[in-house]
Design an enzyme around this catalytic site. Structure first.
Site, PDB file in Angstrom:
ATOM      1  N   HIS A  41       0.802  -1.115   0.022  1.00 47.77           N
ATOM      2  CA  HIS A  41      -0.185   0.130  -0.134  1.00 47.77           C
ATOM      3  C   HIS A  41       0.777   1.231  -0.093  1.00 47.77           C
ATOM      4  O   HIS A  41       1.944   1.133   0.834  1.00 47.77           O
ATOM      5  CB  HIS A  41      -0.925   0.108   1.444  1.00 47.77           C
ATOM      6  CG  HIS A  41      -1.984  -0.993   1.310  1.00 47.77           C
ATOM      7  ND1 HIS A  41      -2.479  -1.435   2.410  1.00 47.77           N
ATOM      8  CD2 HIS A  41      -2.672  -1.572   0.220  1.00 47.77           C
ATOM      9  CE1 HIS A  41      -3.491  -2.293   2.250  1.00 47.77           C
ATOM     10  NE2 HIS A  41      -3.541  -2.334   0.966  1.00 47.77           N
ATOM     11  N   GLN A 225      -4.648  -7.656  -1.552  1.00 50.65           N
ATOM     12  CA  GLN A 225      -4.835  -8.296  -3.237  1.00 50.65           C
ATOM     13  C   GLN A 225      -6.216  -7.847  -3.880  1.00 50.65           C
ATOM     14  O   GLN A 225      -6.737  -6.941  -3.476  1.00 50.65           O
ATOM     15  CB  GLN A 225      -4.551  -9.584  -3.234  1.00 50.65           C
ATOM     16  CG  GLN A 225      -2.975 -10.242  -3.010  1.00 50.65           C
ATOM     17  CD  GLN A 225      -2.553 -10.135  -1.502  1.00 50.65           C
ATOM     18  OE1 GLN A 225      -3.552 -11.045  -0.772  1.00 50.65           O
ATOM     19  NE2 GLN A 225      -1.532  -9.585  -1.200  1.00 50.65           N
TER      20      GLN A 225
HETATM   21  P1  IMP Z   1       1.420 -14.621  -4.006  1.00 49.56           P
HETATM   22  O1  IMP Z   1       0.407 -14.072  -3.551  1.00 49.56           O
HETATM   23  O2  IMP Z   1       2.801 -14.166  -3.733  1.00 49.56           O
HETATM   24  O3  IMP Z   1       1.411 -16.282  -4.045  1.00 49.56           O
HETATM   25  O4  IMP Z   1       1.304 -14.490  -5.714  1.00 49.56           O
HETATM   26  C1  IMP Z   1       0.300 -14.920  -6.459  1.00 49.56           C
HETATM   27  C2  IMP Z   1      -0.419 -14.008  -7.552  1.00 49.56           C
HETATM   28  O5  IMP Z   1      -0.996 -12.992  -6.794  1.00 49.56           O
HETATM   29  C3  IMP Z   1       0.440 -13.333  -8.388  1.00 49.56           C
HETATM   30  O6  IMP Z   1       0.197 -13.257  -9.508  1.00 49.56           O
HETATM   31  C4  IMP Z   1       1.065 -11.977  -7.705  1.00 49.56           C
HETATM   32  O7  IMP Z   1       1.507 -11.426  -8.858  1.00 49.56           O
HETATM   33  C5  IMP Z   1      -0.219 -11.780  -7.205  1.00 49.56           C
HETATM   34  N1  IMP Z   1      -0.285 -10.804  -5.905  1.00 49.56           N
HETATM   35  C6  IMP Z   1       0.006 -11.012  -4.852  1.00 49.56           C
HETATM   36  N2  IMP Z   1      -0.123 -10.027  -4.036  1.00 49.56           N
HETATM   37  C7  IMP Z   1      -0.342  -8.790  -4.849  1.00 49.56           C
HETATM   38  C8  IMP Z   1      -0.830  -7.717  -4.607  1.00 49.56           C
HETATM   39  O8  IMP Z   1      -0.728  -7.107  -3.395  1.00 49.56           O
HETATM   40  N3  IMP Z   1      -0.877  -6.809  -5.842  1.00 49.56           N
HETATM   41  C9  IMP Z   1      -1.115  -7.306  -6.893  1.00 49.56           C
HETATM   42  N4  IMP Z   1      -0.895  -8.777  -7.340  1.00 49.56           N
HETATM   43  C10 IMP Z   1      -0.514  -9.386  -5.909  1.00 49.56           C
END
Ligand code: IMP
Length: 428
Positions: A41, A225
């Site tokens: 953020h 997210q």
């Molecule tokens: P993870 O949460 O690190 O396992 O990532 C899984 C998917 O969610 C990937 O495509 C990341 O780029 C996306 N992602 C995770 N956190 C964020 C966020 O805060 N903003 C945008 N995409 C996110």
């Protein structure tokens, strides 16, 4: 008393931090309900920029109680450095409480995320490599008992959990990835060194929240997210491993659905996505590059350039339904100031058929071609507008079309990063 949920309506990075920060002005409590330091953020207060990954943006209001609830996952190193960073800038974190039930992202989770993603090669998910998938995997596996925040209060308990975990993790590391096994005491110390910074904040946040509810507090539940990164309702498998949707707020905090009064879905005036997966309105063009530049669309956590495109109205409509949205917060509208024409996707064309609903089958969604409605741009700087009626008519038409497509009113419009650059149309 009121309980409001703030949810990302798209693929994350919609500007939830600013919305939560604005709502926190009137709130007694701000709660993060899922995810970990994969989030990012950026909040601008009085010209100062704060980049937060874990701690709710409510922390910038000294009288707001901030809670990281049961559904979050916490990297002690990340939390300690965020606490220290805020303290160094004179922000008190005395009002931060962290659930003892939250699962801990351990060094082996980060390592496994890295190794798994590398092994996936061209088929990678594009995770943030923060260990999110592996920690939630261990949570659902239940045994051997994973490390939770309570274990940072007792070194022997921590060692016992790590020992149980390493008995399995080291086999996986060696057999699947040809990696070096991890040493018990080294892992314990790596985590324990942050215990002192964090331990005072650990408590039963469930009990604390019920107490606040009974006392009539105004509570904001903040998701990380976005809707289409939800483990069940996102574009699986290109999703995160938790539940960013409004229902996830109930799971992550223990607050029941009937106690929720409002659901604010937060969307950009266009679309972005980081990582792999379907993205029907993606613009692999100069317009996409312009949006990226103007919106500073680079990951707060990973620095990766974000994929950019026009607003996907079909996805926004789906998001309004999944989340039971009561109102939309429309962010980064000023990014579109320079475009002569602006497009909004109102349907998908898949295999020669038009779809006004987002298909649940991701295979179909990957083939979706956007059907756009083109609108004239406003071609002027919106950054100083604070009153809805002062917006150009074409801008108001664009907002009306968004409302029509989503079946939900737009209650807040953001035209710049600072708190002042906000147009409020309704109490949200
Ligand atoms: P993870 O949460 O690190 O396992 O990532 C899984 C998917 O969610 C990937 O495509 C990341 O780029 C996306 N992602 C995770 N956190 C964020 C966020 O805060 N903003 C945008 N995409 C996110």
């Amino acid at each position: 008393m009121s309980v409001k949920v703030v949810v990302g309506a798209q693929w994350g990075d919609e500007g939830k931090g600013k919305v939560t920060d604005l709502l926190a002005e009137q709130a007694d409590v701000v709660v993060r309900y899922q995810g970990g330091n994969n989030a990012g953020h950026t909040v601008v207060v009085g010209g100062d920029e704060y980049k937060l990954h874990l701690i709710p943006s409510g922390i910038l209001h000294p009288d707001t109680l901030c809670i990281m609830a049961d559904g979050t996952v916490i990297d002690p190193e990340g939390l300690a450095s965020e606490l220290e960073g805020l303290l160094a800038r004179g922000i008190s974190c005395d009002n931060l409480r962290v659930s003892g039930n939250a699962h801990v992202i351990m060094p082996y989770h980060r390592l496994l995320d890295e190794l798994q993603e590398t092994a996936r090669g061209a088929g990678s998910i594009g995770t943030t490599r923060c260990g999110i998938g592996p920690v939630y995997t261990d949570k659902t596996a239940r045994k051997p008992l994973p490390v939770r925040m309570w274990d940072l209060l007792d070194k022997d308990a921590l060692r016992e959990r790590v020992e149980g975990q390493l008995a399995q993790k080291n086999i996986i590391l060696q057999a699947l990835y040809d990696a070096e096994p991890l040493e018990l005491e080294a892992v314990v110390e790596q985590v324990w060194q942050h215990a002192e910074t964090i331990s005072d904040h650990i408590c039963d946040t469930r009990a604390l929240l019920y107490e606040k509810l009974e006392a009539g507090a105004d509570i904001v539940l903040e998701g990380a997210q976005g809707t289409f990164l939800d483990l069940d309702y996102g574009t699986y498998p290109f999703v995160t491993s938790s539940h960013p949707i409004a229902g996830g707020a109930c799971l992550g905090t223990g607050i029941g659905p009937t106690m929720i009064d409002a659901v604010v879905i937060v969307t950009k005036a266009y679309s972005t996505r980081v990582g792999a997966g379907p993205f029907p309105t993606e613009l692999d063009s100069e317009i996409g590059d312009l949006i990226r530049d103007r919106g500073q669309e680079y990951g707060t956590t990973t620095g990766r350039p974000r994929r950019c495109g026009w607003l996907d109205g079909v996805a926004l409509r789906a998001s309004a339904r999944i989340n039971g949205a009561t109102v939309i917060a429309l962010m980064l509208l000023d990014v579109l100031d320079i475009f002569e024409t602006i497009n909004i996707c109102t349907a998908y064309e898949i295999g020669g058929k038009n779809y006004s609903m987002m298909p649940a089958n991701v295979e179909l969604l990957s083939e979706a071609k956007p059907v756009f409605e083109e609108m004239p741009g406003w071609g002027c700087d919106l950054g100083a507008t604070t009153d809805y009626d002062d917006l150009p008519q074409v801008t108001r038409d664009y907002i009306s079309l968004i409302e029509e497509v989503a079946g939900t009113p737009v209650g807040l419009i953001s035209v710049g990063p600072s708190r002042a650059q906000t147009i409020r149309r309704a109490e949200i």
